[in-house]
Design a protein around this motif. Structure first.
Motif, PDB file in Angstrom:
ATOM      1  N   GLY A  50       0.782  -1.225   0.000  1.00  0.00           N
ATOM      2  CA  GLY A  50       0.000   0.000   0.000  1.00  0.00           C
ATOM      3  C   GLY A  50       0.813   1.273   0.000  1.00  0.00           C
ATOM      4  N   ASP A  51       2.113   1.171   0.203  1.00  0.00           N
ATOM      5  CA  ASP A  51       2.923   2.373   0.372  1.00  0.00           C
ATOM      6  C   ASP A  51       4.123   2.362  -0.566  1.00  0.00           C
ATOM      7  OD1 ASP A  51       3.816   4.776   1.464  1.00  0.00           O
ATOM      8  OD2 ASP A  51       4.978   3.767   3.023  1.00  0.00           O
ATOM      9  N   THR A  52       3.840   2.331  -1.876  1.00  0.00           N
ATOM     10  CA  THR A  52       4.938   2.325  -2.842  1.00  0.00           C
ATOM     11  C   THR A  52       5.045   3.622  -3.628  1.00  0.00           C
ATOM     12  OG1 THR A  52       3.520   1.263  -4.493  1.00  0.00           O
ATOM     13  CG2 THR A  52       4.892  -0.189  -3.119  1.00  0.00           C
ATOM     14  N   ALA A  53       4.072   4.483  -3.470  1.00  0.00           N
ATOM     15  CA  ALA A  53       4.091   5.737  -4.208  1.00  0.00           C
ATOM     16  C   ALA A  53       5.285   6.583  -3.778  1.00  0.00           C
ATOM     17  CB  ALA A  53       2.804   6.514  -3.965  1.00  0.00           C
ATOM     18  N   GLY A  54       6.045   7.030  -4.732  1.00  0.00           N
ATOM     19  CA  GLY A  54       7.172   7.902  -4.465  1.00  0.00           C
ATOM     20  C   GLY A  54       8.424   7.180  -4.009  1.00  0.00           C
ATOM     21  N   ASP A  55       8.427   5.855  -4.053  1.00  0.00           N
ATOM     22  CA  ASP A  55       9.615   5.106  -3.642  1.00  0.00           C
ATOM     23  C   ASP A  55      10.743   5.280  -4.654  1.00  0.00           C
ATOM     24  OD1 ASP A  55       8.315   4.163  -1.439  1.00  0.00           O
ATOM     25  OD2 ASP A  55       8.295   2.058  -2.051  1.00  0.00           O
ATOM     26  N   ASP A  56      11.925   5.510  -4.139  1.00  0.00           N
ATOM     27  CA  ASP A  56      13.104   5.518  -5.002  1.00  0.00           C
ATOM     28  C   ASP A  56      13.830   4.187  -4.805  1.00  0.00           C
ATOM     29  OD1 ASP A  56      14.381   5.712  -2.553  1.00  0.00           O
ATOM     30  OD2 ASP A  56      14.999   7.787  -2.825  1.00  0.00           O
ATOM     31  N   GLN A  57      15.002   4.041  -5.394  1.00  0.00           N
ATOM     32  CA  GLN A  57      15.732   2.779  -5.288  1.00  0.00           C
ATOM     33  C   GLN A  57      16.089   2.439  -3.847  1.00  0.00           C
ATOM     34  OE1 GLN A  57      18.940   3.361  -8.157  1.00  0.00           O
ATOM     35  NE2 GLN A  57      18.159   1.569  -9.263  1.00  0.00           N
ATOM     36  N   ALA A  58      16.444   3.440  -3.075  1.00  0.00           N
ATOM     37  CA  ALA A  58      16.810   3.195  -1.673  1.00  0.00           C
ATOM     38  C   ALA A  58      15.619   2.673  -0.884  1.00  0.00           C
ATOM     39  CB  ALA A  58      17.355   4.468  -1.036  1.00  0.00           C
ATOM     40  N   ASP A  59      14.436   3.266  -1.108  1.00  0.00           N
ATOM     41  CA  ASP A  59      13.230   2.801  -0.420  1.00  0.00           C
ATOM     42  C   ASP A  59      12.912   1.360  -0.815  1.00  0.00           C
ATOM     43  OD1 ASP A  59      12.816   5.251   0.848  1.00  0.00           O
ATOM     44  OD2 ASP A  59      11.587   6.014  -0.803  1.00  0.00           O
ATOM     45  N   SER A  60      12.994   1.072  -2.093  1.00  0.00           N
ATOM     46  CA  SER A  60      12.730  -0.286  -2.583  1.00  0.00           C
ATOM     47  C   SER A  60      13.728  -1.272  -2.000  1.00  0.00           C
ATOM     48  CB  SER A  60      12.780  -0.343  -4.109  1.00  0.00           C
ATOM     49  OG  SER A  60      11.758   0.436  -4.661  1.00  0.00           O
ATOM     50  N   GLY A  61      14.984  -0.873  -1.949  1.00  0.00           N
ATOM     51  CA  GLY A  61      16.015  -1.739  -1.387  1.00  0.00           C
ATOM     52  C   GLY A  61      15.793  -2.000   0.088  1.00  0.00           C
ATOM     53  N   THR A  62      15.407  -0.979   0.826  1.00  0.00           N
ATOM     54  CA  THR A  62      15.134  -1.133   2.249  1.00  0.00           C
ATOM     55  C   THR A  62      13.965  -2.081   2.474  1.00  0.00           C
ATOM     56  OG1 THR A  62      15.964   1.080   2.741  1.00  0.00           O
ATOM     57  CG2 THR A  62      14.463   0.107   4.355  1.00  0.00           C
ATOM     58  N   LYS A  63      12.918  -1.930   1.683  1.00  0.00           N
ATOM     59  CA  LYS A  63      11.754  -2.814   1.820  1.00  0.00           C
ATOM     60  C   LYS A  63      12.116  -4.250   1.484  1.00  0.00           C
ATOM     61  CE  LYS A  63       8.281   0.722   1.148  1.00  0.00           C
ATOM     62  NZ  LYS A  63       7.226   1.264   0.304  1.00  0.00           N
TER      63      LYS A  63
END
Length: 133
Positions: A50-63
């Protein structure tokens, strides 16, 4: 090749009952821990979806790292729980406390530290050396 015979213990029923309670208690604790970790993992997935809007590579990597850590924790808990389940089975068979490798008694001190131990220290070290070779 080592031929292994079934070894029977010379433990009193009181000792067997005490060991069973201890093993079952730890098994139940691991089951509760697994259920809790599974719930947390599911919550993490729902939040992630539910919380992928505005994710950059760092956010995706952290998740991804958080998801991998949660899955690793679940696997570890299941493996430990399986060890205690096996220990309970061995107790019922009368082979708990005896080394699966050499059939020698596993020292009480080792079983107190690691109740799910299936090998003596010597056989465990031999297995670890072979695994590294």
């Amino acid at each position: 090749m080592l031929v292994q015979e079934k070894v029977t213990t010379v433990r009193s029923q009181v000792e067997i009952d005490r060991i069973r309670v201890s093993l079952q208690t730890r098994y139940d604790e691991l089951t509760t821990e697994y259920d809790r970790a599974l719930t947390q993992s599911q919550v993490l997935r729902v939040v992630e979806i539910g919380d992928t809007a505005g994710d950059d590579q760092a956010d995706s990597g952290t998740k991804t790292a958080e998801r991998d850590t949660a899955q690793s924790l679940l696997r570890t808990i299941l493996e430990r729980r399986a060890q205690f389940e096996r220990a309970l089975s061995r107790l019922e068979e009368g082979t708990y406390g005896w080394c699966e490798g050499c059939a020698a008694g596993i020292p009480v001190e080792r079983l107190e530290i690691f109740p799910a131990a299936t090998t003596c220290v010597s056989c465990k070290q031999t297995r670890e050396r072979r695994a590294l070779a």
